[in-house]
Enzyme design. Structure first.
Site, PDB file in Angstrom:
ATOM      1  N   GLY A 121       0.829  -1.193   0.000  1.00 41.15           N
ATOM      2  CA  GLY A 121       0.000   0.000   0.000  1.00 41.15           C
ATOM      3  C   GLY A 121       0.869   1.250   0.000  1.00 41.15           C
ATOM      4  O   GLY A 121       2.071   1.183   0.258  1.00 41.15           O
ATOM      5  N   GLY A 171     -19.229  -9.050 -27.944  1.00 35.98           N
ATOM      6  CA  GLY A 171     -17.929  -9.153 -27.313  1.00 35.98           C
ATOM      7  C   GLY A 171     -17.844 -10.385 -26.436  1.00 35.98           C
ATOM      8  O   GLY A 171     -18.849 -11.051 -26.152  1.00 35.98           O
ATOM      9  N   VAL A 172     -16.638 -10.675 -25.949  1.00 36.85           N
ATOM     10  CA  VAL A 172     -16.422 -11.932 -25.238  1.00 36.85           C
ATOM     11  C   VAL A 172     -17.162 -11.970 -23.901  1.00 36.85           C
ATOM     12  O   VAL A 172     -17.689 -13.016 -23.510  1.00 36.85           O
ATOM     13  CB  VAL A 172     -14.911 -12.199 -25.041  1.00 36.85           C
ATOM     14  N   ASP A 173     -17.264 -10.846 -23.184  1.00 34.05           N
ATOM     15  CA  ASP A 173     -17.881 -10.867 -21.855  1.00 34.05           C
ATOM     16  C   ASP A 173     -19.372 -11.206 -21.941  1.00 34.05           C
ATOM     17  O   ASP A 173     -19.857 -12.121 -21.266  1.00 34.05           O
ATOM     18  CB  ASP A 173     -17.703  -9.519 -21.155  1.00 34.05           C
ATOM     19  N   LYS A 197     -10.490 -11.231 -16.852  1.00 28.14           N
ATOM     20  CA  LYS A 197     -10.669 -11.322 -18.297  1.00 28.14           C
ATOM     21  C   LYS A 197     -10.072 -12.601 -18.878  1.00 28.14           C
ATOM     22  O   LYS A 197     -10.698 -13.272 -19.701  1.00 28.14           O
ATOM     23  CB  LYS A 197     -10.036 -10.107 -18.971  1.00 28.14           C
ATOM     24  N   SER A 213     -23.621  -7.852 -26.920  1.00 27.09           N
ATOM     25  CA  SER A 213     -22.899  -6.934 -27.797  1.00 27.09           C
ATOM     26  C   SER A 213     -22.108  -7.659 -28.877  1.00 27.09           C
ATOM     27  O   SER A 213     -21.742  -7.069 -29.886  1.00 27.09           O
ATOM     28  CB  SER A 213     -21.935  -6.080 -26.964  1.00 27.09           C
ATOM     29  N   GLU A 227       4.546 -11.093  -6.437  1.00 25.33           N
ATOM     30  CA  GLU A 227       3.481 -11.182  -7.439  1.00 25.33           C
ATOM     31  C   GLU A 227       3.889 -10.627  -8.797  1.00 25.33           C
ATOM     32  O   GLU A 227       3.250 -10.931  -9.808  1.00 25.33           O
ATOM     33  CB  GLU A 227       2.218 -10.463  -6.945  1.00 25.33           C
ATOM     34  N   HIS A 229       8.073  -7.846  -3.676  1.00 26.03           N
ATOM     35  CA  HIS A 229       6.788  -8.155  -4.311  1.00 26.03           C
ATOM     36  C   HIS A 229       6.905  -9.449  -5.132  1.00 26.03           C
ATOM     37  O   HIS A 229       7.332  -9.417  -6.289  1.00 26.03           O
ATOM     38  CB  HIS A 229       6.348  -6.995  -5.202  1.00 26.03           C
ATOM     39  N   CYS A 239       5.094  -6.262   1.651  1.00 30.98           N
ATOM     40  CA  CYS A 239       5.453  -4.851   1.753  1.00 30.98           C
ATOM     41  C   CYS A 239       4.717  -4.187   2.923  1.00 30.98           C
ATOM     42  O   CYS A 239       4.989  -4.484   4.071  1.00 30.98           O
ATOM     43  CB  CYS A 239       5.200  -4.155   0.431  1.00 30.98           C
ATOM     44  N   TYR A 240       3.747  -3.304   2.656  1.00 36.35           N
ATOM     45  CA  TYR A 240       3.011  -2.683   3.757  1.00 36.35           C
ATOM     46  C   TYR A 240       2.369  -3.744   4.644  1.00 36.35           C
ATOM     47  O   TYR A 240       2.249  -3.552   5.865  1.00 36.35           O
ATOM     48  CB  TYR A 240       1.929  -1.745   3.208  1.00 36.35           C
TER      49      TYR A 240
END
Length: 520
Positions: A60, A230-232, A376, A228, A176, A174, A87-88
């Site tokens: 953070g 689109g993929v979503d 996604k 629409s 990640e 980090h 970290c934080y």
């Protein structure tokens, strides 16, 4: 009491890190389910109710000594939840448990050599000297009682610590981010060897559970969804169709600012006679949208006009369908967690988003959001499991307001046709070269200016088109794509030669930040 669940759960307590979503993605990639909770709502009571199998405290932007800096109650550390503080996260734990955090003598940022000094499951298989990614101004100066040092760097002697009594591991770096050489292995060690998790969650297993949840929520009612192409929205539609079949009605609104042949492709792919066989209502409202957009040049006003007219058209069609009690949306997890700041305060609005979120209150419908816990890349994987065509799965994001926010200035039918033709060439050339699938987005922008040119020994005064090609993992940040000169030349030549009314093509070299991906 915590609700019974089928999968092990990691709770990510977000202290405002820019990497929070990345932490979640890394954990999911390791086949462990996780959810994010902002630190301001992560009370001891809430955590007990969630009953996670493990937890991660994010980094953070604050110092533990700042006024209003977020802290968890000391009682958390008596719950026995295996926890990784990053970290934080480790600084906060150290501070709360009686250690001391101080300003570092020199701020560490970037690649740093770290020495592993004590054997521990967290560093199983990790070399004694490894490269990690640091980004901090404070450091652990004095460990809390019961903590031991596992690793250190030149400027952070306590770069990794452990308290066996509290089942707490903390790292100043980090793990990640990809810049930490063996960060994924360290995260996997925490999940599997420190916390004892098995890795029992996959996107494929999500389908069965979601289908059951949709059936339980919807009962015998009908659901309406704005499709629409689109993929979503496509994946949401296929998942709901699998759950309730023909009680799903998909409404596709052609707003006049879509890509070339988009309406035909959507009907052919998803309609009753198409490969997906959905119950599809195709509404051609191009004239209505373009009439409302006449004379509008402000980007925000364009979005509001399109959003308002979409709701009106969608509502009119949905009211013709009997028995509809639910509205389905392709909301994703980033949409959910970005709607609330980690600190609980307001967040800045860069631009409004086109959504059908205003419909439930007006129409008295309940929401069905089967993808709201997915990222996604997980949605794309889910789409493959559900049998969606690859060209839909790999389709690049397209803004809800469509070409209206890629046509700077007034949106007219003629200007839409110019941009459609240019954009078609961009996509065609990018696919032919193999670059389309490598990038996040590639498209053209029509400028509200004309430039002088020479074509056929005659002076021209015609439109300029901007080529925008960006590389990104999640659209939160992006960089412009370093395309080969030959490809840029081919795109430019084709647009100038084939699109009547365009005599100049330029390339956008702006990253995000400071720019945005779209021009409006």
């Amino acid at each position: 009491m915590a609700r019974k669940r089928k999968h092990q759960l990691v709770l990510i307590v977000d202290f405002g890190s820019q990497y929070t979503q990345l932490i979640a993605r890394r954990i999911r990639e390791l086949d462990v389910y996780c959810r994010i909770e902002p630190c301001f709502s992560a009370s001891i009571e809430k955590i007990r109710e969630i009953a996670p199998d493990a937890a991660v405290f994010t980094g953070g932007p604050r110092s533990v000594y700042d006024d209003g800096a977020p802290h968890l109650d000391e009682a958390y550390f008596e719950l026995g939840i295996p926890t990784l503080g990053i970290c934080y996260g480790v600084q906060m734990a150290t501070h709360v448990l009686g250690g001391r955090v101080e300003k570092a003598t020199s701020r560490e940022y970037g690649h740093t050599e770290m020495s592993v000094r004590k054997a521990d499951p967290l560093f199983d298989g990790i070399a004694s000297e490894t490269v990690v990614w640091m980004s901090h101004g404070d450091r652990l100066e004095e460990l809390a009682p019961g903590f031991e040092t596992l690793a250190g760097t030149g400027d952070a002697p306590q770069a990794a610590v452990v308290s066996e009594r509290h089942k707490f591991w903390g790292v100043q770096f980090h793990p990640e981010v990809s810049h930490t050489a063996l960060g994924t292995a360290i995260m996997d060690n925490f999940l599997k060897k420190c916390a004892g998790l098995s890795g029992d969650w996959t996107v494929a297993s999500f389908i069965e559970e979601s289908v059951a949840a949709i059936r339980e929520q919807v009962g015998g009612a009908r659901v309406v969804l704005g499709l629409s192409g689109g993929v979503d929205s496509a994946v949401a539609a296929m998942l709901i169709d699998k759950a309730i079949g023909d009680r799903l009605d998909c409404i596709f609104v052609d707003n006049g600012v879509l890509r070339r042949d988009e309406g035909r492709r959507v009907v052919k792919t998803f309609g009753p006679k198409g490969g997906m066989g959905l119950k599809l209502h195709h509404i051609d409202a191009a004239d209505r949208f373009l009439s409302e957009l006449a004379g509008v040049t402000d980007p925000e006003e364009k979005r509001k006009v399109i959003g308002r007219v979409f709701i009106e058209v969608f509502e009119e069609e949905a009211r013709r369908i009997e028995g509809v009690k639910f509205l389905a949306q392709g909301t994703l997890y980033p949409d959910v967690i970005e709607s609330v700041a980690a600190h609980g305060g307001p967040t800045a609005t860069i631009k409004s988003h086109h959504n059908v979120g205003g419909l439930p209150e007006r129409m008295g419908l309940e929401l069905v959001e089967p993808l709201r816990l997915l990222f996604k890349d997980e949605v794309r994987t889910l789409g493959r499991e559900l049998g969606l065509p690859e060209d839909i799965i790999k389709r690049q994001p397209f803004p809800g307001p469509g070409l209206a926010v890629r046509i700077l200035g007034e949106v007219t039918r003629e200007r839409c046709e110019v941009l459609r033709a240019a954009d078609w060439i961009v996509v065609e050339e990018m696919k032919k070269s193999g670059w389309y699938d490598r990038l996040w987005q590639t498209f053209g922008v029509l400028l509200p200016v004309k430039t002088v040119g020479v074509m056929g020994d005659e002076r021209t005064y015609e439109n300029a088109v901007v080529l925008r090609c960006v590389d990104s993992a999640d659209a939160m940040t992006c960089d412009w794509a370093r395309l080969p000169y030959e490809l840029l030349g081919s795109i430019s030549n084709r647009i100038v030669n084939e699109v009547r009314g365009v005599n100049r093509v330029v390339y956008d070299l702006t990253s995000k930040p400071p720019g945005t991906i779209e021009w409006e």
